[in-house]
Structures are given as C-alpha cells and as structure tokens.
Design a protein around this motif. Sequence first.
Motif, short mmCIF file in Angstrom:
data_model
loop_
_atom_site.label_atom_id
_atom_site.label_comp_id
_atom_site.label_asym_id
_atom_site.label_seq_id
_atom_site.Cartn_x
_atom_site.Cartn_y
_atom_site.Cartn_z
N PHE A 108 1.33 -1.47 -0.52
CA PHE A 108 -0.39 0.26 0.19
C PHE A 108 0.84 1.67 -0.21
N VAL A 109 2.77 1.29 0.38
CA VAL A 109 2.94 2.52 0.14
C VAL A 109 3.29 2.65 -0.31
N LEU A 110 3.93 1.34 -1.32
CA LEU A 110 3.95 1.62 -2.33
C LEU A 110 3.63 2.29 -3.64
N ALA A 130 3.92 12.69 1.45
CA ALA A 130 3.25 12.97 3.03
C ALA A 130 2.17 11.79 3.04
N GLY A 131 2.05 11.10 2.33
CA GLY A 131 1.00 9.59 2.25
C GLY A 131 1.50 8.53 3.22
N ALA A 132 3.00 8.47 2.56
CA ALA A 132 3.40 8.10 2.69
C ALA A 132 4.29 7.88 4.81
N MET A 133 4.30 8.85 4.38
CA MET A 133 5.09 9.57 6.21
C MET A 133 4.05 9.15 6.87
N PHE A 134 2.24 9.88 6.72
CA PHE A 134 1.51 9.68 7.46
C PHE A 134 0.89 8.14 7.77
N TYR A 135 0.92 7.35 6.63
CA TYR A 135 1.34 5.64 6.49
C TYR A 135 1.70 5.11 7.87
N LEU A 136 3.26 5.23 7.36
CA LEU A 136 3.57 4.42 7.80
C LEU A 136 3.90 5.01 9.85
N ALA A 137 3.72 5.76 9.70
CA ALA A 137 3.72 6.80 11.91
C ALA A 137 2.29 5.65 12.15
N ALA A 138 1.38 5.64 11.22
CA ALA A 138 -0.16 5.02 11.94
C ALA A 138 0.45 3.40 12.73
N THR A 181 -10.13 4.93 12.48
CA THR A 181 -9.13 4.32 13.24
C THR A 181 -8.16 4.95 12.11
N SER A 182 -6.81 4.43 12.63
CA SER A 182 -5.71 5.75 11.56
C SER A 182 -5.56 4.88 10.21
N GLY A 183 -5.41 3.62 10.35
CA GLY A 183 -5.18 2.77 9.39
C GLY A 183 -6.04 3.29 7.90
N PHE A 184 -7.58 3.64 8.59
CA PHE A 184 -8.56 4.32 7.32
C PHE A 184 -7.33 5.45 6.52
N ILE A 185 -7.68 6.28 7.16
CA ILE A 185 -7.10 7.96 6.81
C ILE A 185 -5.34 7.74 5.93
N GLY A 186 -4.79 6.73 7.25
CA GLY A 186 -3.74 6.75 6.24
C GLY A 186 -3.33 5.77 4.72
N PHE A 242 -6.06 6.23 2.52
CA PHE A 242 -6.70 7.55 2.30
C PHE A 242 -6.20 8.09 1.23
N ALA A 243 -5.25 8.72 2.42
CA ALA A 243 -3.61 9.29 1.74
C ALA A 243 -3.10 8.53 1.05
N VAL A 244 -2.61 7.29 0.53
CA VAL A 244 -2.05 6.91 -0.03
C VAL A 244 -2.55 7.14 -1.39
N PHE A 245 -3.65 6.75 -1.62
CA PHE A 245 -4.46 6.10 -2.30
C PHE A 245 -4.68 7.32 -2.85
#
Lengths: 532, 517
Positions: free
Chosen positions: A348-350, A362-370, A427-432, A434-437
């Motif tokens: 997903f991060v890729l 930005a999306g990847a950074m948020f995703y990874l932290a979450a 949950t944080s996973g959803f926002i993450g 959403f951000a990467v997608f």
Amino acid sequence: MITDTPPSIDYWLLAPMLTVFGAGVLAVLVEAFAPKARRRPLQLALTAAALIAAFVLTVLQVGSVPAAGTTLAMGAVAVDRPALFFQGTVLVLAAIALLHIAERRSGEDAFAAQAAAVPGSEEERAHTLAGSEHTEVYPLVLFAVLGMLLFTSANDFLTLFIALEVMSLPLYLLCGLARRRRLFSQEAAVKYFLLGAFSSAFFLFGIALVYGFSGSVNYAGVAAAVRAGGGGAFAGGGGEPLLLLGIALVGVGLLFKVGAVPFHNWKPDVYQGAPTPVTALMASGTLVAAFGALLRVFFTAFGDTAETWRPMIWVVAILTMVLAAVVAVTQRDIKRLLAYSSVVHAGFVLTAVVAADSAGLAGAMFYLAAYGFTTIGAFAVVTLVRTHEGGPEAGELTRWAGLGRTAPLLAGALSLFLLAFAGIPLTSGFIGKFAVFEAAVAAGAVPLVVVGVLSSAVTAFFYVRIIVLMYFAEPAADGTVHTARAGVLTGTAIGVGVAATLVLGVYPTPVLDHLVPQPGQEAVATAGAFTR
Amino acid sequence: MSDIPWLTLGVALPALGALAVALIPRAAAGLAKRVALGVSLGTLALMAAMAANFSTAAAGELQFTEVHPWIPRFGISYAVGVDGIALMLILMSVVLVPLVILAAWNECDDAEDGGKGYFGLILLLEAMMVGVFAATDVFLFYVFFEAMLIPVYFMIGRYGRGAERRRAAVTFLLYSLAGGLLMLVAVIGVYVYGGTFLWSELADGALAQVDPSAARWLFLGFFIAFAIKAPMWPLHSWLPSAASSSRPGTAVLLVGVLDKVGTYGMLRYCLELFPGAATWFVWPAVALSLVSIVYGAVLAIGQSDMMRLIAFTSVSHFGFITLGIFAMTTQGQSGAALYMVNHGFATGALFLIVGFLIARQGSAAIADYQGVQKVAPVLAGTFLLAGLAGLALPGLAPFVSEFLVFVGTYAFNPVPAVIAAVGVVLAALYILWMYQRTMTGPVPERLSGLRDLNAREVGAIAPLAALIVVLGVYPQPMLDAAEPAVERTMLQLDAVDPAPAVDGSGPVAGGGKEPGE
C-alpha cells in the motif's frame, strides 16, 4: 573530492544520532564493567534516557533546520523535515518497543538466558535456573536504532550502505535470542542474515553501477548526472543501461528491507522466529526507516527519472498487494499472519511511492507512522496470549478462540488494531489508506488503487477471521487460552497503540497539517520535500 | 431555535447512550435495557422536535446545516444537513429503534452479558444511522457508511440466531466491505476531480468538468456499493442468510434502515453528482430492478423460513424503489422516497411479529406453525395487517408509494411498468400463502398453549400498525417533504416529466429520457 581543510560538521544537527551512538558505546562499557546484578537497571535507564534525549533533540531541531532542509558532513547526511519526521517516529516506536523488550514475567524476559548454550542442553538449564540474562540486548537495540536514524537521513549511497549494515547486524543477532523455541529463533536469524547479506550484495553492486553512470555517490551528484544524461566517464551520454541496472539493484536492496514481493520471503520466518519484542521493533521501526530511505533515494537521487522506475514500482506494488494478501489467507499462526499483513501494507505504501510527489510522500509518512503504532500494539497483545500459565506464546490461531470472553479488554484492543489494519473508518489505518490512495489517484495510478482496494478486501477477510475466533468461537477443547497479565510496560505499549490508532483516525489534522509536507510545495517528480 | 445543532445532537445522544450502556456493569443488564430505551426515546423526541422546526416550504433545500472543517488537508469537513427525504428517513430510523428495543426486551437474556452489549450496539448503530442520512460531506457519508458495518457485524455474529450466524456475519461484512472499498476509489476520484467533498459544491457544478467516461466510472463505483447495500440482484445474496441469522430486531434495522442507505445513496449521490452518467445507466438500472422485483418475489414464494421469506420480499421491494428512482420522473422518485419509509415500517412490523413467534416457539419455519389466529388473534391480526401492507393493499401506506412508482414508471415507459406489475401479483401470493399456512387451519396440540401478545409486545407493534394506516390514508405530509427534494434532483438531471397522455392516444414513448440528452 579531496580538500586540505577538514569538513566542518554541524554537530548540533547530528546530535540525536550522536546521542544514540554515544549511549550505545557506553552501554558496551556498562556490559563490560558493571556488576551483573546492576546491569539490567543500568542498561534500561541508559537506553531509555538515550531514546528520550534523542527524541527531544529531534523535536528541538525542527526549529533550527531551514524549511528546505540542509546537508551536513560534505553532503553525506541530509537533515530536513521528512528526515526529522522519520527519525522522531523511529525513536518513539523504538521507545515503545523498549517497553516490550524490558518486560519480565515471573522473572523471565523474552530473551535466552544464555544464547551460546545448545538448545535443550544441561548448560542451558543451568543458566536458566541461575537467572542469567543477556543485557547485551540493550546496546544492540541502540545500535540498530542508530542505523535506522542514519538510514532515513543518509544523503549518499555509501552512508546509506553503512547505515543499512549498522541497522541490520544487531537485528540479525537479536532475532536469534528468543528464550522459547530457540531453534526456530536461530533458524530465523540465519535466514535473515543470509538473505540480508545477499540483498546487501545486490545493493552494493547497484551503488557501483550508479557510480559508474554518474561519477558520484552523492544523491545530489547522481541527480545532476541524471539530468545531464550522464556524469564521470559517461558525461557524454551512453550510460543509461548502467543507470537502469543500478536503479534496479539498489531497488532490490531497499525493497528487501521493506519486504515487498518478491523480496519478502524472509519476513514470515523472521517475524515468527524472532523474540516478539524484537519482531515489534522490526515491524515498526525498521519498516519506517527502510521506507524513509527508499523514498529519499527514489525521490531525490532518481527523482528526475521517475518514468524509468515507476513501472518497476507498479509491478512490485501490485505483486505485493495481491500475492501477500492471498498467501496471508492461508496462515494459521498469528505472527506469520501479521508478517504477511506487514508485506501487504508495504504494498500500500508503494502506491504512494508511485505518485512521486509531495502528496505521495506525505501519504507514505502518515501511513507509516499510523501503521507503526498499530502494529507495535498488536505484537504487544501477542506477547500476552500464552498456551498455559508460564508457557510460551500461543502462536496458532486456533488457540485464540474465545479470547473475547476470557480477556475482553485484550481482545478489544486487538480487534481495534485489526480493524485499523483493514482500513475501517475512524481508525488511523483508514486515514492512512485514504492518504496514499488519494496521492496515487491524483498521479493517475487508478488501476493500482483498484488493485489496492480489492487487496484490502481480501486482507479484511483474515483480520475479521481473527475477530470471529476471539468473539464468536467456542474455546478450543483442550482448555481455554491463558493470558498473562499485562504488566505496566506492556500495558503502556498497548495503551499508546490504542490511543494513537484512535486519535490519528478521528483527528489526524495536526499531523497532516504540520508534520508532513504540504501539497503544492514542490513540483511533481522533483525532490518532494526532501533536500539533497 | 435555528442555531441548535440538532443533527449533531441526534448523532451524539445515542452515541453517548451506547457508551453509558457499555459502562454499566454486567450484573445490571436490566438497567442497561432501560437506559437504552430511554436514550432511544430521547433521540426520537429530539428528532421530532427538529422535524417540527423543519420548513416544508423549503424541503428541497438542506436545512439545519452545520459545516466544520475536519481534515482540511483533504478538504474534508464535518458537514450535516437534511432535506425532506433525509428527514423522513431519519425519523423512520429513530421511530424504529425504540420499538426494536422494546420488542427485543428479552431476546438476548440468555447471552452471557444479559444482552447488555446488544442494546449498546443498537444505540451505536442508531447514532450512525442518523449520521449517514444527515451527512452532506461525501467523505463523512463514507465514514458512517463503512463504520455502520461493525455494530451490525457484531449484532449478527455475536447475538444472532442459529449455527450459521458466524458465516452470515462474515459474508455480510466482506460483501459490504468490498462494495465500500470500490466506493472509496470513487470517493477519492470525486475529490481529485472536484477538489471538494462538500455535497452542495459537488452537486453545484464542481464535477461539471469531469469527462463523461470518468464520470461513468465514478458513478459505477458508487452504484455497485449501493446496489450491494440495497440489495439489488445479483448482489443480494448476502441478505437472506444475514436476515435469517439475525435476531428479528437486528433484521428490522438491517433491512428497514441500513439497506435504505443504498437506495438513498443512489438518489442522493449517484443521480445528483453524476446526472450524465445516471442518464446513461437508466436502462441497465431499470432492467436490474425488474429482475430484482420478479426474482425476489419468486424466491420468496419458495421459502420455508419466514425470516428468509421476508428478506426475499425485500429484494423485490427494493426493486420497486430503484425502479422508481431510475424512472427519472417526479412521481417515480417521490414514490421511491415514500417507499423507503413505508417499507421500513411494514417490513419492520413483519420481522417483529415473526420475532414474537420465535420468542414463543424458537423457530421461524413456516411448517412449525398452524392455526395461530385461533389461539393468538391479536398476533395474527397484526401479522395480517403488516402482510397486507407488504403487498401494498390500498388504504395502507405502501400502496401510495407503490402506486406512485407505477405512475412514474408508466410515464417513463409502459413496458417496465407492466413487468413490475407481475411483482404485485406475486406479492399477494407469497404473503397470503404464508399467512394461510401459519395462521389459519386447525390448531395442533403443541401450539394450543401459545400466548397472545402481551402489553410490551403490543406496545412495540401498535405504533407501527398505526403509522401504516395513518400514512396510508393521509400521505400528504410525506409527499410535501419528498416532492421539493425530488424536484431538485430532477432539475439536476435536467429531466422533464413526460406530458401525460390526456387524449387517451397512448403514452409518450421514451419521454425525452434518452441517454445523452
């Protein structure tokens, strides 16, 4: 570049890494000279203090680093906002992992009493009875964290390679130190080491090719050569094959570390065999650091030739999301399942890497932290579920049946983590996700996102299956599952995970507005928000 | 009065109630039930007070709007507001919840927590139901749309009936999640193309520049998710097992309210955000609706379990609703809007009465009942009333809506209207045959001691029966609320109602609804 004057180094900006490094060296001395009884409290205090101090220093630096970032030590290290974000995240995650590592149940921690003793031997028993401990774990963790910090901010390929090894070598050792199921643990360590050594070789070969093409190992130098069509011996052009091969091989090394398919095979074995606290550290901190390095390399050094590597990342992302999700469905062991889940999340991060712009970063950074906070919490729960009183961790999922009744809080926390992995809203996973997608769709990678959501649906199946087991299934016939009482340390780790998962899911605005790069700051396919 | 954040309160009150129920100790499960009932009645009162302040004259506009930035980075706001249709659906939801709690009073007493969790989940679901109909930010709508799955999943999987309930709960969750994730792609697409999530801005032309083929893909992303939810053939297969594994109270909320989110979403999002694509998709949608109507009805006839039977009748009824929506006429869409509410009450009543039978005999199989009207006349009488409402008998509420759907469809094109009429005939068959088999005939020995409805059960069913009759005789308030909203949709679609054929020479074929106008 050879100069007569020594390079001037801004020690203040290196202070977080120097702190961790100094503490690691000091911890080795403690190990050598402190009396046995004092070692554990000393090591623990030293490690915790170093991580906290480094985090505080990182936060303080946000003010003193120019908005566009800066490079130090003749361009070997970059300190910019993303680097500080990744370093801060790694330090917090490492601190939480330290809580697991330090946790002791009935006087035993998760590590072997004497790693050198043959498993099952009389010598091992003697050491266990004598209460021996490997307090070397703490300096090893400090060095691994140092590697992670440097990995995210390395600005030339040689520094990157050194950081990779500094990070990996202690982890190989830590993987082999499990107290229970020691053969598994040792097998995991050997596998990780061999495969890691292989990937390092690929990586180094890739660096050599990139150097051949550009005449530089520095990201800025490589980027300049890419723009000019070649550098060094190939300044006149004709070096493209070297560059392409170099990108591919460097990519292999980095994708191995993040565990993307087809370089993911180590993950399930290592995650399962390693002591669970170490798995937690690898699944959170190492993943964040590896992606930090991958993003920096691809966005800065190779940022101007995104069209050459984008197809490669497309293919790897699709393979990762599809294959890992499908294989995960068949898993019967919680740690293996979380390992495959971590592979899917890397996919997903890729998708955000494909975007190759500041929104993707930005999306990847948020995703990874979450993801880091959630996964570390999930592994904390794993450490608490035991086959019987004082027994080893209950890995097989069938043993988790009925946990919702015997330990409702624990099952509730794990359910929340699993729902976050599945990307359920609030949950944080959803926002993450959403951000990467969102970044990927904006960059035109719609098919990739469609594959991503379908893969999400498959992963939801096995996350939900665990929830079904915990809440709806009758406990296994051979007695109910035993849950160790969460001590203060593990309890804190789970609590932080729950809080981060909920807060980042319900109100992510502070992080999204202040900690990650804002959209439109940089043009697409340039440096994102990285300096170089 | 207008600055009271009605809708936020309507979401917050049941959510806090759910939290309160969760905090009540297990030993005091009885208290939990009372708190749940009290909170749901409070929510009903709150929403009724809001409705009293609703201006029918402006029912086509969003009222009680609140907009607060939530995640500015992605243009996401907490934005709520209701027009006439959303208000009706919210009122229907908050009416059903206290009745469900009352009817389910003793349903979960044998659960190990005394049913405390069940009632907490009902309140949590109520908060999300109010939120999903009130949301005017596409992202917020999606959040409620997906988050709703979790309470329902536990209500079926943990507190449901029968050995199949786990499988049914997982099927339900995965089906809905898969649809929802496709919708997520479309939601992201809406933001990437439109630059905002606010429904009002999107409907006002933020999406006007999207090229038609992209709009069609986005439309399909939403449509598939809503068709799963609705449920529309061939995406309905999760519903019968989910409904038959549910407690009757869960089934009421699942079929009566949750599935309405699908049809409401089609009306509000598919049509108004993508008018061009919706016009392009009229005929496929009509065809799927017709298949649903006939298929659901035929399968309903063949069922031996009453819960499954009612679930299949709902597939048929949802066919009528989507037919009315995609007929693209004012009558059709008004009829669909009314149908959503009336179906909630009629089907809710049917499920609750079957629930009373289950509470007595522990079975929902038709073969286990016979001659019930002799021993339990009130039960049988309300069952007949609810059944007749289900087959849209004139004088009862669903008749008005079904009639409007037919008028609207006929004006659109007579052929689908004629095919849909088959569904009405079959409806009479499945309802009356079920009634005949279970309620009439000689009373077998084992049923001779069957109790009639007690006061609590009458209290749960009487308001529904009253609503069915009152709204059947006097549907004007609902029409007043629905029509302006539908007119706005029609304006958005740039559609005109076909002129009625006054000279008797036959309807106007096609009616100017051709794609690509």
